[in-house]
Design an enzyme around this catalytic site. Structure first.
Site, PDB file in Angstrom:
ATOM      1  N   ARG A  80       7.551  -0.643  12.432  1.00 56.28           N
ATOM      2  CA  ARG A  80       7.234  -1.959  11.872  1.00 56.28           C
ATOM      3  C   ARG A  80       8.541  -2.613  11.421  1.00 56.28           C
ATOM      4  O   ARG A  80       9.268  -2.059  10.583  1.00 56.28           O
ATOM      5  CB  ARG A  80       6.294  -1.785  10.673  1.00 56.28           C
ATOM      6  CG  ARG A  80       6.072  -3.067   9.932  1.00 56.28           C
ATOM      7  CD  ARG A  80       5.240  -2.912   8.656  1.00 56.28           C
ATOM      8  NE  ARG A  80       5.183  -4.194   8.000  1.00 56.28           N
ATOM      9  CZ  ARG A  80       5.387  -4.401   6.699  1.00 56.28           C
ATOM     10  NH1 ARG A  80       5.619  -3.394   5.874  1.00 56.28           N
ATOM     11  NH2 ARG A  80       5.345  -5.612   6.204  1.00 56.28           N
ATOM     12  N   HIS A 124       8.671 -11.749   6.136  1.00 56.26           N
ATOM     13  CA  HIS A 124       9.014 -10.805   5.082  1.00 56.26           C
ATOM     14  C   HIS A 124      10.048 -11.510   4.183  1.00 56.26           C
ATOM     15  O   HIS A 124      11.181 -11.070   4.053  1.00 56.26           O
ATOM     16  CB  HIS A 124       9.548  -9.500   5.681  1.00 56.26           C
ATOM     17  CG  HIS A 124       9.435  -8.307   4.777  1.00 56.26           C
ATOM     18  ND1 HIS A 124       8.734  -7.158   5.103  1.00 56.26           N
ATOM     19  CD2 HIS A 124       9.951  -8.077   3.551  1.00 56.26           C
ATOM     20  CE1 HIS A 124       8.834  -6.275   4.129  1.00 56.26           C
ATOM     21  NE2 HIS A 124       9.575  -6.803   3.158  1.00 56.26           N
ATOM     22  N   GLU A 177       3.254  -8.988   1.722  1.00 58.73           N
ATOM     23  CA  GLU A 177       3.214  -9.091   0.260  1.00 58.73           C
ATOM     24  C   GLU A 177       3.355 -10.529  -0.242  1.00 58.73           C
ATOM     25  O   GLU A 177       4.324 -10.863  -0.937  1.00 58.73           O
ATOM     26  CB  GLU A 177       4.297  -8.218  -0.372  1.00 58.73           C
ATOM     27  CG  GLU A 177       4.205  -6.755   0.016  1.00 58.73           C
ATOM     28  CD  GLU A 177       5.213  -5.863  -0.720  1.00 58.73           C
ATOM     29  OE1 GLU A 177       5.980  -6.389  -1.547  1.00 58.73           O
ATOM     30  OE2 GLU A 177       5.212  -4.654  -0.478  1.00 58.73           O
ATOM     31  N   ASN A 304       0.341  -1.959   1.286  1.00 57.31           N
ATOM     32  CA  ASN A 304       1.579  -1.361   0.767  1.00 57.31           C
ATOM     33  C   ASN A 304       1.268  -0.814  -0.615  1.00 57.31           C
ATOM     34  O   ASN A 304       0.761  -1.549  -1.474  1.00 57.31           O
ATOM     35  CB  ASN A 304       2.688  -2.411   0.628  1.00 57.31           C
ATOM     36  CG  ASN A 304       3.179  -2.933   1.961  1.00 57.31           C
ATOM     37  OD1 ASN A 304       2.755  -2.468   3.016  1.00 57.31           O
ATOM     38  ND2 ASN A 304       4.082  -3.903   1.927  1.00 57.31           N
ATOM     39  N   TYR A 306       2.772   1.758  -3.891  1.00 53.67           N
ATOM     40  CA  TYR A 306       3.861   2.561  -4.460  1.00 53.67           C
ATOM     41  C   TYR A 306       3.474   3.268  -5.756  1.00 53.67           C
ATOM     42  O   TYR A 306       3.877   4.389  -6.000  1.00 53.67           O
ATOM     43  CB  TYR A 306       5.095   1.680  -4.724  1.00 53.67           C
ATOM     44  CG  TYR A 306       5.747   1.228  -3.428  1.00 53.67           C
ATOM     45  CD1 TYR A 306       6.713   2.007  -2.817  1.00 53.67           C
ATOM     46  CD2 TYR A 306       5.357   0.056  -2.807  1.00 53.67           C
ATOM     47  CE1 TYR A 306       7.297   1.619  -1.610  1.00 53.67           C
ATOM     48  CE2 TYR A 306       5.932  -0.343  -1.605  1.00 53.67           C
ATOM     49  CZ  TYR A 306       6.898   0.447  -1.012  1.00 53.67           C
ATOM     50  OH  TYR A 306       7.454   0.070   0.181  1.00 53.67           O
ATOM     51  N   GLU A 374       3.358   0.289   4.195  1.00 56.97           N
ATOM     52  CA  GLU A 374       4.521   0.757   3.425  1.00 56.97           C
ATOM     53  C   GLU A 374       4.065   1.760   2.381  1.00 56.97           C
ATOM     54  O   GLU A 374       3.032   1.553   1.724  1.00 56.97           O
ATOM     55  CB  GLU A 374       5.203  -0.379   2.643  1.00 56.97           C
ATOM     56  CG  GLU A 374       6.078  -1.282   3.443  1.00 56.97           C
ATOM     57  CD  GLU A 374       6.734  -2.361   2.584  1.00 56.97           C
ATOM     58  OE1 GLU A 374       6.990  -2.135   1.382  1.00 56.97           O
ATOM     59  OE2 GLU A 374       6.960  -3.447   3.135  1.00 56.97           O
TER      60      GLU A 374
HETATM   61  O1  IFM Z   1      11.769  -3.047  -0.256  1.00 55.31           O
HETATM   62  C1  IFM Z   1      10.501  -3.516  -0.574  1.00 55.31           C
HETATM   63  C2  IFM Z   1       9.866  -4.188   0.630  1.00 55.31           C
HETATM   64  O2  IFM Z   1      10.659  -5.222   1.119  1.00 55.31           O
HETATM   65  C3  IFM Z   1       8.537  -4.767   0.246  1.00 55.31           C
HETATM   66  N1  IFM Z   1       7.695  -3.760  -0.375  1.00 55.31           N
HETATM   67  C4  IFM Z   1       8.267  -2.991  -1.446  1.00 55.31           C
HETATM   68  C5  IFM Z   1       9.583  -2.385  -1.010  1.00 55.31           C
HETATM   69  C6  IFM Z   1      10.177  -1.549  -2.156  1.00 55.31           C
HETATM   70  O3  IFM Z   1      10.345  -2.325  -3.286  1.00 55.31           O
END
Ligand code: IFM
Length: 474
Positions: A80, A124, A177, A304, A306, A374
């Protein structure tokens, strides 16, 4: 510390790696590329850590063959990446830059020759600067995502990209995002264009959704194979059962998640938006027919993820109500998890990933199949005298989060694949080059790439998974 075992994903599940143009390409003023809002922002003193810019980044523009070889060595099914809008259309609309088109042609062809399926993100975050500050004498506040014309320009760009690459791209992601583009870019001001406009962030959020809808139409008309959007959704918790914390949770759900998921998958604006934005959400920028446009069926949702977020009620910080509503919804974040944090300061709680995915599945009957577009961790990596990078924390993070995805699949969520963030260490936006997310270490002086232990671990996982898939097929 011995490496954790490989989590088991269902046969046919696909593995990939992800990057984004401004974070890796460099060559910011080469071959006809126009400036983007991130060039302007990163060149403005005080905006990024240590004044870091994406001028060179990982120099992927000149080293993409080496990076495709790294992907091939990793054994991924898919890659990606994002297209830089101002590399294709330096002014955002109108004249197309042939050299920019050729660059992504070469990249896509090299990926296919290596047996890797391309997944393209159209946006992006690198909006052409020409759209942010129109040359007709308009001010910054008159352009960019604040105006509907930018959504129309995005559709034109989507058409150019689909026309040229549609025969070879497996998966199209309209936006990455949009939460960050709208709220971090126009309310907090930590990202480009660095605005703190309160209501402006809500208008930007709506125009981003309109841009998505218009681009989906263009992609469909061009016969694109799979079309979707990527959201950074948060698994939110309330700090307590106190009514004020539960109300804060409802407002945070609107800000982080529902502003996107409700129009996209339920054909409506969020139920609690009036109390969240204190009446400012609704305005003439919303037009009849927008919900139908935004809610057109998708082939997949990119997620995405985290870290989880816990919220508590907090006093409003700002006096100006027009500013306050979009910036400050009377919520503070706390970290009650008591777990390890990555160098971003993010708590590591894999079970929150399962909860997020099962929650989406339960809430939206129209939810399309999910791709994890992500997931990964920033760690304090360094090259050791043996010439390697030992990153057991990242391996542990990935193993835990992939096991959490497997749990969601077992619970009935249709998750098709996973792109690790990121292939390479890269420009982490306002945090500059301080945060390393890559499976491959990049020395920013020499631009030498060194696969980390996590790269070898991920390759082992993919190999084992492929063997199991083949066995099941026999
Ligand atoms: O690096 C970023 C990415 O560009 C978008 N999602 C979160 C990642 C980590 O912060």
């Amino acid at each position: 510390m011995s490496a954790p075992g490989f989590p088991q994903l269902p046969p046919g599940f696909r593995f990939g790696a992800a990057t984004a143009a401004y974070q890796i390409e460099g060559a910011h003023d080469e071959d006809g590329r126009g400036p983007s809002i991130w060039d302007t922002f990163s060149h403005t003193p005080g905006r990024t850590l240590g004044g870091a810019t994406g001028d060179t980044a990982c120099d992927h523009y000149h080293r993409h063959r080496e990076d495709v070889a790294l992907l091939r060595g990793l054994g991924v099914d898919g890659y990606r990446f994002s297209i830089s809008w101002p590399r294709l259309l330096p002014q955002g609309t109108g004249a197309v830059n042939r050299k920019g088109l050729d660059f992504y042609d070469r990249l896509i062809d090299d990926l296919l020759a290596a047996g890797i399926a391309p997944a393209v993100t159209l946006y992006h975050w690198d909006l052409p600067q020409a759209l942010e500050t129109p040359s007709n004498g308009g001010s910054a506040a008159a352009g960019g995502w604040r105006v509907r014309r930018t959504a129309e320009a995005f559709a034109e760009y989507a058409n150019v990209a689909a026309d040229r690459y549609g025969d070879r791209v497996e998966r199209w992601i309209t936006l990455n995002e949009p939460f960050c583009s709208a709220f971090v870019g126009h309310a907090e001001g930590r990202h480009a264009p660095g605005a703190r406009e309160g209501r402006g962030a809500l208008v930007a959020a709506h125009h981003l959704l309109v841009a998505h809808g218009l681009a989906v139409r263009e992609l469909r008309a061009a016969g694109a194979r799979e079309v979707g959007i990527t959201l950074n959704l948060d698994r939110l918790h309330a700090a307590s059962d106190r009514p004020e914390d539960l109300a804060a949770l409802r407002r945070a759900e609107v800000l982080h998640n529902e502003v996107w998921t409700e129009p996209l998958f339920a054909g409506r604006y969020p139920e609690h938006e009036a109390e969240t934005w204190q009446g400012l959400a609704d305005g003439p920028w919303r037009r009849p027919g927008d919900l139908e446009l935004i809610g057109a069926p998708l082939d997949f949702l990119g997620v995405n993820f985290y870290r989880p977020v816990t919220v508590t009620a907090a006093p409003h910080r700002q006096e100006d109500p027009a500013l306050r509503t979009a910036v400050d919804i009377g919520v503070a974040e706390t970290d009650p998890y008591g777990t390890r944090q990555t160098t971003m300061g993010w708590p590591v709680v894999p079970s929150a990933f399962t909860e997020l995915l099962t929650g989406l599945h339960a809430r939206y009957p129209r939810l399309p199949p999910v791709w994890i577009t992500e997931n990964g961790s920033a760690e304090a990596d360094s090259l050791t005298p043996d010439g390697r990078v030992h990153d057991p924390e990242r391996i542990d993070y990935l193993a835990g989060h992939l096991a959490a995805v497997a749990d969601a699949v077992t619970a009935g969520v249709d998750v098709r694949g996973y792109y690790v963030w990121s292939l390479l260490d890269n420009f982490e936006w306002a945090r500059g080059y301080d945060q390393r997310f890559g499976l491959v270490h990049v020395d920013y002086h020499t631009l030498t790439r060194t696969p980390k232990d996590s790269y070898h671990w991920y390759r082992g996982l993919i190999t084992a998974h492929r063997a199991r898939t083949e066995e099941t097929a026999r």
